[in-house]
Design a protein around this motif. Structure first.
Motif, PDB file in Angstrom:
ATOM      1  N   LEU A 147     -25.241  31.561  42.380  1.00  0.00           N
ATOM      2  CA  LEU A 147     -26.041  32.791  42.402  1.00  0.00           C
ATOM      3  C   LEU A 147     -27.083  32.772  43.520  1.00  0.00           C
ATOM      4  N   GLN A 148     -27.621  31.599  43.821  1.00  0.00           N
ATOM      5  CA  GLN A 148     -28.630  31.493  44.876  1.00  0.00           C
ATOM      6  C   GLN A 148     -28.034  31.662  46.268  1.00  0.00           C
ATOM      7  N   GLN A 149     -26.711  31.611  46.365  1.00  0.00           N
ATOM      8  CA  GLN A 149     -26.038  31.822  47.648  1.00  0.00           C
ATOM      9  C   GLN A 149     -25.693  33.297  47.856  1.00  0.00           C
ATOM     10  N   ASP A 150     -26.363  34.171  47.083  1.00  0.00           N
ATOM     11  CA  ASP A 150     -26.151  35.623  47.187  1.00  0.00           C
ATOM     12  C   ASP A 150     -24.722  36.023  46.865  1.00  0.00           C
ATOM     13  N   THR A 151     -24.120  35.331  45.903  1.00  0.00           N
ATOM     14  CA  THR A 151     -22.767  35.664  45.456  1.00  0.00           C
ATOM     15  C   THR A 151     -22.796  35.969  43.967  1.00  0.00           C
ATOM     16  N   ASP A 152     -22.166  37.088  43.597  1.00  0.00           N
ATOM     17  CA  ASP A 152     -22.142  37.504  42.194  1.00  0.00           C
ATOM     18  C   ASP A 152     -21.178  36.638  41.389  1.00  0.00           C
ATOM     19  N   LEU A 153     -21.506  36.506  40.112  1.00  0.00           N
ATOM     20  CA  LEU A 153     -20.691  35.712  39.199  1.00  0.00           C
ATOM     21  C   LEU A 153     -20.549  36.481  37.895  1.00  0.00           C
ATOM     22  N   LEU A 154     -19.351  36.488  37.313  1.00  0.00           N
ATOM     23  CA  LEU A 154     -19.117  37.176  36.049  1.00  0.00           C
ATOM     24  C   LEU A 154     -18.689  36.195  34.976  1.00  0.00           C
ATOM     25  N   ILE A 155     -19.292  36.323  33.793  1.00  0.00           N
ATOM     26  CA  ILE A 155     -18.898  35.501  32.654  1.00  0.00           C
ATOM     27  C   ILE A 155     -18.575  36.400  31.468  1.00  0.00           C
ATOM     28  N   PHE A 156     -17.799  35.854  30.529  1.00  0.00           N
ATOM     29  CA  PHE A 156     -17.479  36.550  29.292  1.00  0.00           C
ATOM     30  C   PHE A 156     -18.207  35.816  28.161  1.00  0.00           C
ATOM     31  N   PRO A 157     -19.404  36.275  27.792  1.00  0.00           N
ATOM     32  CA  PRO A 157     -20.251  35.503  26.870  1.00  0.00           C
ATOM     33  C   PRO A 157     -19.765  35.459  25.431  1.00  0.00           C
ATOM     34  N   GLU A 158     -18.714  36.224  25.084  1.00  0.00           N
ATOM     35  CA  GLU A 158     -18.128  36.071  23.752  1.00  0.00           C
ATOM     36  C   GLU A 158     -17.363  34.752  23.638  1.00  0.00           C
ATOM     37  N   GLY A 159     -16.915  34.236  24.780  1.00  0.00           N
ATOM     38  CA  GLY A 159     -16.211  32.954  24.778  1.00  0.00           C
ATOM     39  C   GLY A 159     -14.728  33.050  24.516  1.00  0.00           C
ATOM     40  N   THR A 160     -14.217  34.232  24.153  1.00  0.00           N
ATOM     41  CA  THR A 160     -12.798  34.414  23.877  1.00  0.00           C
ATOM     42  C   THR A 160     -12.480  35.905  23.942  1.00  0.00           C
TER      43      THR A 160
END
Length: 267
Positions: free
Chosen positions: A137-150
């Protein structure tokens, strides 16, 4: 005739995947030669590939809301593997995925070359993963996660886990909650979900044996992380997605000591 059409549509998707393999192969060569192999470039090409893959899928897609103009940690509900190309076409993104995906034939290698970060549940390396996410994230790149885990069947939302949100707090970036909803004939789509023991080829055949479904992607109001606790941030994001999908707020966590202790461990 419909069966032939379905196989033709599957073949089209496989051709797009073959194109993705070619792109990934180029990046693998560039990585070996140590030339021009930046994450930003990978994300741009990955977005281009995701757009081609989305066009080959049997969905009518609508998008509402505004794309973020600064790097953020995206959080989305999770229904199917198709979430990845549908969301990946919107912006240059990297994804956080379960470690098992890395072992999938073709798809795992593609994911790796696109800059995916892999998480191994219960391995005790969450702190290392948070550091990797923070650096990303500090490299100015977006990241997506699925916080439900499944994945789910899209009819209800699971609890958003907050333990990985420390990366956004440490990196000083906001959260971008996203709601993705699959419908067919005005009701929750029973075909799109990729759950249980589903396999990719069977799911593709099922998708293409039917007419197009609808997907609505909502980019919701970003959430500031400064001075926030990760569990509180997870609940704010969950509530926003719940409202967007079902028009009702997420249920507030219980305040009893035992429940609070359980929630803290999950976060």
């Amino acid at each position: 005739m419909s069966r032939v059409r379905g196989y033709a549509r599957v073949a089209r998707v496989l051709l797009v995947i073959a194109l993705g393999l070619t792109i990934a192969g180029v990046f693998a060569l560039m990585e070996r030669l140590r030339v021009g192999n930046s994450m930003a470039r990978r994300q741009r090409w990955s977005r281009w590939f995701m757009a081609r893959l989305t066009n080959a899928l049997p969905f009518r897609v609508t998008v509402s809301g505004s794309l973020p103009t600064q790097p953020m940690l995206w959080l989305s509900n999770h229904v199917s593997w198709t979430d990845i190309p549908l969301l990946g076409m919107l912006a240059p993104l990297s994804f956080l995925s379960k470690a098992e995906v890395r072992t999938w034939p073709i798809a795992g290698w593609l994911a790796l070359k696109a800059g995916t970060l892999f998480i191994r549940r219960g391995s005790g390396d969450s702190r290392l993963l948070q550091k990797q996410m923070c650096n990303h994230l500090q490299q100015d790149t977006d990241l997506l996660i699925f916080p439900e885990g499944t994945t789910t069947d899209g009819r209800a939302l699971r609890t958003f886990h907050g333990r990985l949100l420390s990366s956004a707090i440490e990196a000083g970036v906001m959260l971008q909650p996203v709601a993705i909803k699959y419908t067919r004939d005005g009701k929750a789509d029973p075909i799109a979900p990729f759950i249980g023991d589903d396999d990719l080829l069977s799911h593709l055949k099922r998708l293409f044996a039917n007419e197009q479904g609808d997907v609505h992607i909502q980019l919701l109001t970003p959430i500031a992380t400064a001075g926030q606790e990760r569990a509180a941030l997870a609940f704010q994001a969950q509530q926003a997605v719940q409202m967007a999908l079902f028009g009702e707020p997420a249920q507030a966590p219980q305040t009893s000591r035992s429940t609070a202790s359980t929630a803290a461990r999950a976060a």
